[in-house]
Enzyme design. Sequence first.
Site, PDB file in Angstrom:
ATOM      1  N   CYS A 111     -15.273 -10.953  10.862  1.00 44.05           N
ATOM      2  CA  CYS A 111     -14.884 -12.088  10.020  1.00 44.05           C
ATOM      3  C   CYS A 111     -15.143 -13.443  10.680  1.00 44.05           C
ATOM      4  O   CYS A 111     -15.088 -14.477  10.015  1.00 44.05           O
ATOM      5  CB  CYS A 111     -13.418 -11.967   9.629  1.00 44.05           C
ATOM      6  SG  CYS A 111     -13.012 -10.356   8.974  1.00 44.05           S
ATOM      7  N   HIS A 247     -10.545 -18.542   7.466  1.00 45.32           N
ATOM      8  CA  HIS A 247     -10.967 -17.226   6.971  1.00 45.32           C
ATOM      9  C   HIS A 247      -9.890 -16.703   6.017  1.00 45.32           C
ATOM     10  O   HIS A 247      -8.691 -16.751   6.320  1.00 45.32           O
ATOM     11  CB  HIS A 247     -11.158 -16.273   8.154  1.00 45.32           C
ATOM     12  CG  HIS A 247     -11.238 -14.843   7.745  1.00 45.32           C
ATOM     13  ND1 HIS A 247     -12.062 -14.414   6.729  1.00 45.32           N
ATOM     14  CD2 HIS A 247     -10.592 -13.734   8.197  1.00 45.32           C
ATOM     15  CE1 HIS A 247     -11.915 -13.106   6.569  1.00 45.32           C
ATOM     16  NE2 HIS A 247     -11.029 -12.672   7.450  1.00 45.32           N
ATOM     17  N   ASN A 277     -10.427 -10.390   0.698  1.00 41.32           N
ATOM     18  CA  ASN A 277     -10.974 -10.690   2.018  1.00 41.32           C
ATOM     19  C   ASN A 277     -12.445 -10.257   2.046  1.00 41.32           C
ATOM     20  O   ASN A 277     -12.741  -9.075   2.040  1.00 41.32           O
ATOM     21  CB  ASN A 277     -10.161  -9.930   3.079  1.00 41.32           C
ATOM     22  CG  ASN A 277     -10.663 -10.174   4.491  1.00 41.32           C
ATOM     23  OD1 ASN A 277     -11.752 -10.704   4.694  1.00 41.32           O
ATOM     24  ND2 ASN A 277      -9.865  -9.775   5.475  1.00 41.32           N
TER      25      ASN A 277
HETATM   26  O1  UT7 Z   1     -10.112 -10.141   8.210  1.00 44.04           O
HETATM   27  C1  UT7 Z   1      -9.224  -9.528   9.061  1.00 44.04           C
HETATM   28  C2  UT7 Z   1      -8.895  -8.227   8.481  1.00 44.04           C
HETATM   29  N1  UT7 Z   1      -7.565  -7.833   8.275  1.00 44.04           N
HETATM   30  C3  UT7 Z   1      -6.464  -8.586   8.108  1.00 44.04           C
HETATM   31  O2  UT7 Z   1      -6.439  -9.760   8.192  1.00 44.04           O
HETATM   32  C4  UT7 Z   1      -5.198  -7.846   7.795  1.00 44.04           C
HETATM   33  C5  UT7 Z   1      -3.981  -8.470   8.411  1.00 44.04           C
HETATM   34  N2  UT7 Z   1      -2.775  -7.771   8.001  1.00 44.04           N
HETATM   35  C6  UT7 Z   1      -2.245  -7.923   6.770  1.00 44.04           C
HETATM   36  O3  UT7 Z   1      -2.737  -8.693   5.971  1.00 44.04           O
HETATM   37  C7  UT7 Z   1      -0.971  -7.167   6.453  1.00 44.04           C
HETATM   38  O4  UT7 Z   1      -0.494  -6.542   7.619  1.00 44.04           O
HETATM   39  C8  UT7 Z   1      -1.171  -6.094   5.325  1.00 44.04           C
HETATM   40  C9  UT7 Z   1      -1.399  -6.790   4.003  1.00 44.04           C
HETATM   41  C10 UT7 Z   1      -2.332  -5.179   5.658  1.00 44.04           C
HETATM   42  C11 UT7 Z   1       0.110  -5.256   5.199  1.00 44.04           C
HETATM   43  O5  UT7 Z   1       1.225  -6.083   4.954  1.00 44.04           O
HETATM   44  P1  UT7 Z   1       2.560  -5.865   5.796  1.00 44.04           P
HETATM   45  O6  UT7 Z   1       3.562  -6.780   5.264  1.00 44.04           O
HETATM   46  O7  UT7 Z   1       2.187  -5.978   7.251  1.00 44.04           O
HETATM   47  O8  UT7 Z   1       2.956  -4.387   5.405  1.00 44.04           O
HETATM   48  P2  UT7 Z   1       3.154  -3.122   6.360  1.00 44.04           P
HETATM   49  O9  UT7 Z   1       1.865  -2.640   6.889  1.00 44.04           O
HETATM   50  O10 UT7 Z   1       4.247  -3.437   7.321  1.00 44.04           O
HETATM   51  O11 UT7 Z   1       3.703  -2.080   5.319  1.00 44.04           O
HETATM   52  C12 UT7 Z   1       4.941  -2.257   4.619  1.00 44.04           C
HETATM   53  C13 UT7 Z   1       5.109  -1.099   3.650  1.00 44.04           C
HETATM   54  C14 UT7 Z   1       4.845   0.268   4.288  1.00 44.04           C
HETATM   55  O12 UT7 Z   1       5.761   1.175   3.704  1.00 44.04           O
HETATM   56  P3  UT7 Z   1       7.117   1.592   4.503  1.00 44.04           P
HETATM   57  O13 UT7 Z   1       6.634   2.189   5.798  1.00 44.04           O
HETATM   58  O14 UT7 Z   1       7.855   0.304   4.705  1.00 44.04           O
HETATM   59  O15 UT7 Z   1       7.757   2.549   3.568  1.00 44.04           O
HETATM   60  C15 UT7 Z   1       3.450   0.609   3.822  1.00 44.04           C
HETATM   61  O16 UT7 Z   1       3.220   2.005   3.756  1.00 44.04           O
HETATM   62  O17 UT7 Z   1       4.152  -1.237   2.591  1.00 44.04           O
HETATM   63  C16 UT7 Z   1       3.422   0.004   2.444  1.00 44.04           C
HETATM   64  N3  UT7 Z   1       2.099  -0.313   1.954  1.00 44.04           N
HETATM   65  C17 UT7 Z   1       1.828  -0.437   0.644  1.00 44.04           C
HETATM   66  N4  UT7 Z   1       2.598  -0.319  -0.451  1.00 44.04           N
HETATM   67  C18 UT7 Z   1       2.019  -0.539  -1.653  1.00 44.04           C
HETATM   68  C19 UT7 Z   1       0.964  -0.535   2.661  1.00 44.04           C
HETATM   69  N5  UT7 Z   1      -0.046  -0.809   1.826  1.00 44.04           N
HETATM   70  C20 UT7 Z   1       0.445  -0.765   0.566  1.00 44.04           C
HETATM   71  C21 UT7 Z   1      -0.089  -0.960  -0.707  1.00 44.04           C
HETATM   72  N6  UT7 Z   1       0.713  -0.846  -1.781  1.00 44.04           N
HETATM   73  N7  UT7 Z   1      -1.391  -1.283  -0.889  1.00 44.04           N
END
Ligand code: UT7
Length: 324
Positions: A111, A247, A277
Amino acid sequence: MTARIIGIGAYAPETIVTNEDLSKIVETSDEWIRSRTGIRERRISTQEGTSDLAAKAARKALANAGVRPEELDIIILGTSSPDCNYPSDACTVQAAIGAVNAVAFDISAACAGFIFALNIVQGFFAAGIYKTALIIGAETLSKVTDWSDRGTCVLFGDGAGAAVLQAAETGVIDMTMGSDGTKGSALACTSRTLGNFLTGTKPELGFMTMDGREVFSFAVRKIPESVEYLLEKTGTSREEIKYYVLHQANERIVEAAARRLKEPMSKFPMTIGKYGNTSTASIPLLLDDMVRQDMLKPGDKILLSGFGAGMTWGAVLMEWTLGA
Ligand code: UT7
């Protein structure tokens, strides 16, 4: 000599995939995706490869600049989803647009690729080696996305953005770049696993994997750090910055960066809602959007900042020159 942007162009595939569409293939919801990322929809390519998107963006940037393809000295294309291992997508674009006099190559900085490409060109211009360049950020991440993994498939989209650069007295003011290979596993995509006659195994194609929280905290730390570094190094005050062009990975990352920099959200334009993204394409897609909305005037100071797999990061402080 420095690098000034004299043309911008972007292209995103026509097919729109909404959060609702994704909720039919994985356990997710529009509410979750919007509130955690700010994404409403993304574009997904059904027929076109990365180089096709790149060539379309490139033609628009050249038309915007009023530069003929044969005037280009160099083409650098940043991508983490190239069509082939080789030839490079940059060479494919060179052939497609007829840039017969240009040297062309890809760079892999995920990115941060567009920022890295800009900085490489800036180096060539400063050294007096080249005068006219085309830089492109282009991705079809949809082909390396695991469409059964809700943790990643809701985030990414396909697209391309390009800029034509010219050696000039004003433009890029200063830049910074960095890498930390020890954090490589936080966001990875193996193109092919090892397989040969000695091991008796066949190579397999890999998909993207990501530790979202790790990448999130890395981004929230690195963006303000590199922005503050550039402001301090150049003696530029926050008040002088018209926009921070970050980004587009997650609306919450942009908001957190704004909070840390103590700057209002009005200085942080976003396209994450409609494109998701798009990795290295996100900064030029955003710049193109800003130009079309007439948000930038010659003389405006803007700060570009990107981060991504590697891990990699980079920022550029520049004076806007397009339209002068
Ligand atoms: O260009 C660079 C590339 N990547 C990035 O910039 C990504 C950076 N990270 C992020 O944007 C965030 O960490 C995410 C959007 C990927 C995730 O958000 P988060 O607030 O960090 O969520 P999390 O990973 O802590 O997950 C929270 C909950 C989990 O469930 P439990 O364990 O709390 O029951 C996940 O399993 O949300 C769940 N979850 C979802 N639920 C519904 C993860 N993905 C999804 C989804 N829909 N798509």
